[in-house]
Every structure is written in C-alpha cells, then in structure tokens.
Design a protein around this motif. Structure first.
Motif, PDB file in Angstrom:
ATOM      1  N   LYS A  66       0.730  -1.171  -0.017  1.00  0.00           N
ATOM      2  CA  LYS A  66      -0.045   0.070  -0.200  1.00  0.00           C
ATOM      3  C   LYS A  66       1.084   1.273  -0.028  1.00  0.00           C
ATOM      4  O   LYS A  66       1.850   1.405   0.822  1.00  0.00           O
ATOM      5  N   LEU A 125       1.016   5.432  -0.237  1.00  0.00           N
ATOM      6  CA  LEU A 125       0.471   6.857   0.012  1.00  0.00           C
ATOM      7  C   LEU A 125       1.437   7.802  -0.702  1.00  0.00           C
ATOM      8  O   LEU A 125       2.471   7.858  -0.246  1.00  0.00           O
ATOM      9  N   THR A 181      -2.745   5.391  -3.423  1.00  0.00           N
ATOM     10  CA  THR A 181      -3.330   6.402  -3.027  1.00  0.00           C
ATOM     11  C   THR A 181      -2.768   7.743  -3.060  1.00  0.00           C
ATOM     12  O   THR A 181      -1.813   8.055  -2.319  1.00  0.00           O
ATOM     13  N   LEU A 219      -2.304  13.072   8.266  1.00  0.00           N
ATOM     14  CA  LEU A 219      -2.817  12.089   7.165  1.00  0.00           C
ATOM     15  C   LEU A 219      -1.959  10.892   7.138  1.00  0.00           C
ATOM     16  O   LEU A 219      -2.306   9.706   7.243  1.00  0.00           O
ATOM     17  N   CYS A 250      -3.041   7.028   8.205  1.00  0.00           N
ATOM     18  CA  CYS A 250      -3.008   5.988   7.098  1.00  0.00           C
ATOM     19  C   CYS A 250      -2.761   4.565   7.449  1.00  0.00           C
ATOM     20  O   CYS A 250      -2.100   4.503   8.522  1.00  0.00           O
ATOM     21  N   ASP A 251      -2.981   3.678   6.389  1.00  0.00           N
ATOM     22  CA  ASP A 251      -2.329   2.299   6.770  1.00  0.00           C
ATOM     23  C   ASP A 251      -1.560   1.891   5.481  1.00  0.00           C
ATOM     24  O   ASP A 251      -1.244   0.831   5.418  1.00  0.00           O
ATOM     25  N   ALA A 252      -0.828   2.704   5.013  1.00  0.00           N
ATOM     26  CA  ALA A 252       0.066   2.553   4.021  1.00  0.00           C
ATOM     27  C   ALA A 252       1.544   1.878   4.575  1.00  0.00           C
ATOM     28  O   ALA A 252       1.899   1.956   5.596  1.00  0.00           O
TER      29      ALA A 252
END
Length: 280
Positions: free
Chosen positions: A2, A4, A23, A41, A45-47
């Motif tokens: 993932k 960001l 994202t 942010l 987040c879950d990045a």
C-alpha cells in the motif's frame, strides 16, 4: 504494498498512478503549505510506504516567495517524515541537483559538499535535512531536468515553439541529465518496496544519461520529432533569469545501482516514448 503518495497531477505523481495502485493525494486533500495537516494524514493512514511527489517547482518565482517554497519543500517533507518515522512507515522523497553549486565538470556524488545557488535549491536542501533528522527509514532521490507527456516541461515547450519558429536559441553551457518521469516513478516504487523490506535507505542520485546541454537536448527533441528547427547555443549570461542556475548538473548515479540494482535511464529512449505518447 500500500503506497500513499503526496501529489496527484504532477509529472511524477501521474506516472506513479499509472504504474501502480496508489492512494494519491492532490492539493485539495493534502496541501503542503499546511505541514501539520499532512503529517496527520500519515498518522491516520495504513500505508506500507509513503512517497512525496509534491513540491514547489517554480524556480524563478521562489526568489520572491522563498517563505512558501521553504514551507512546501522544506518544512512539510520534514513533518511528513517525522510522522512516518513515528509510525515506522518508510518514506521516499524527491530532491534535486539544485542542492549543488554547479561548479566544475565532474558528476556530483552523493557525499559531495552542497551549496545551492537559489531559493528553490535552499528549500529543497532544507527538506533533505528535515527528512534525515526525522530519523525514520527513508530514501531521498535527487533528480534533474524531468520530462514527460504531461505537465509543463522542456520537451513540451520545445515542441510548442517548433510550431511557431524555425530558429531558436537555447542555453548550451548548462549540462545535466534529462530524466523521464516514468523512469523516476519506477525507481521510487522499487526503492519504496526495498525500504518496506528493511533496506536502510539513504541519499541517492537518479537522472538520465548521458549528460547533455539544454541546446543538445533541444536538438535531439527536434530530430526525433522530425521538426526542422535550427538550434543556436547561447551562454547562460545571454539568458538571464531571476534564479541562478547551476552550470554543472551532472550526477553520479552509481550508488543507486550498487544498493538497489537501479540503472540510470537512457533519456533518449525515454524521449522516444514520450513523443510517441504525444503522437508526434
């Protein structure tokens, strides 16, 4: 993985979105003039990796607006890096050859003394220092002379001028490495993945090879595009700008190959792909 991304419509952010499921945060979602909000942010987040592909890039304008340039290029990246470090998330940041003075003719190595000539370069240097001071796992990629089929860049400017003129003057004593944004995006993703796997990171250089002058870059653009335009090389002194530009923007990219197996891109091949995308 993932990812960001800070940035959405710029050249590198656009290529990141084309190459991977990311994202991407535009200015309406993540305004780098508000560093604390950007840091929040990251904390929410879950990045697995955070990439900063947003920047204040108006080099001449920065001479009269260094406060904003410093906020976007210096303070915000540091805040994002600290938030990423607090969360244990790797952070990848883009910097520039403008952190160097442009003296001499040898390619700049990562460890060479820095000495920016203008406000933009100073703001990017402050960003580098802030990212390093954050103490997290991070990588900084210094790049130069970026181009792509989108956004504002030298290639698109030359193509536009070729529709109006058959003779053009271009600076010939500034030497550097044109960098395809697509190749930079691929490098950022590869470095981000390596950091997520535990690589320690550091500062690296990534730019197109071989080094070339702006005038010869223009000649190659016209040659590949089939445009009959005569390019006359001129010295920097004949084309004054508010911000001083470094004459030597060559960079040694060997460290990135050594640590990540990423080779410096062939900018002529990258140019051909861009022209094909532009249907030139």
């Amino acid at each position: 993985m993932k990812v960001l991304v800070f940035g959405k419509s710029g050249q590198t952010a656009t290529e990141l979105r084309r190459q991977a499921e990311v994202t991407a945060l535009g200015r309406d979602e993540a305004d780098l003039t508000e560093p604390d909000a950007c840091a929040a942010l990251v904390r929410a987040c879950d990045a697995d990796v955070v990439i900063n592909a947003a920047a204040y890039t108006a080099v001449d304008q920065a001479e009269n607006d260094e406060v904003t340039a410093d906020l976007v290029n210096g303070i915000a990246p540091a805040a994002i890096a600290r938030a990423a470090a607090d969360r244990g998330i790797p952070f990848v940041h883009i910097s520039t050859d403008y952190v160097f003075s442009g003296a001499g003719a040898a390619p700049w190595r990562v460890e060479d003394p820095i000495g920016p000539l203008n406000a933009y370069g100073r703001s990017k240097l402050r960003g580098e220092q802030g990212v390093i001071a954050a103490g997290g796992r991070s990588a900084i990629l210094r790049t130069s002379w970026m181009f792509s089929a989108h956004g504002k860049n030298f290639v698109k400017t030359m193509l536009r001028l070729s529709q109006m003129r058959d003779k053009i003057e271009v600076v010939e004593d500034q030497i550097g490495g044109p960098t395809p944004a697509a190749d930079l995006a691929a490098a950022l993703l590869q470095v981000g993945a390596a950091l997520a796997d535990g690589h320690a990171g550091g500062i690296y250089h990534f730019c197109g090879q071989p080094a070339v002058s702006w005038a010869d870059f223009a000649r190659e653009i016209f040659a590949q595009a089939g445009r009959r335009v005569t390019v006359t090389g001129i010295p920097t002194s004949a084309y004054p700008t508010p911000a001083r530009r470094p004459l030597n923007s060559r960079m040694d990219c060997s460290a990135l190959m050594r640590d990540f197996g990423i080779a410096a891109p062939d900018w002529k091949s990258g140019l051909a792909k861009v022209l094909q995308e532009l249907d030139v």
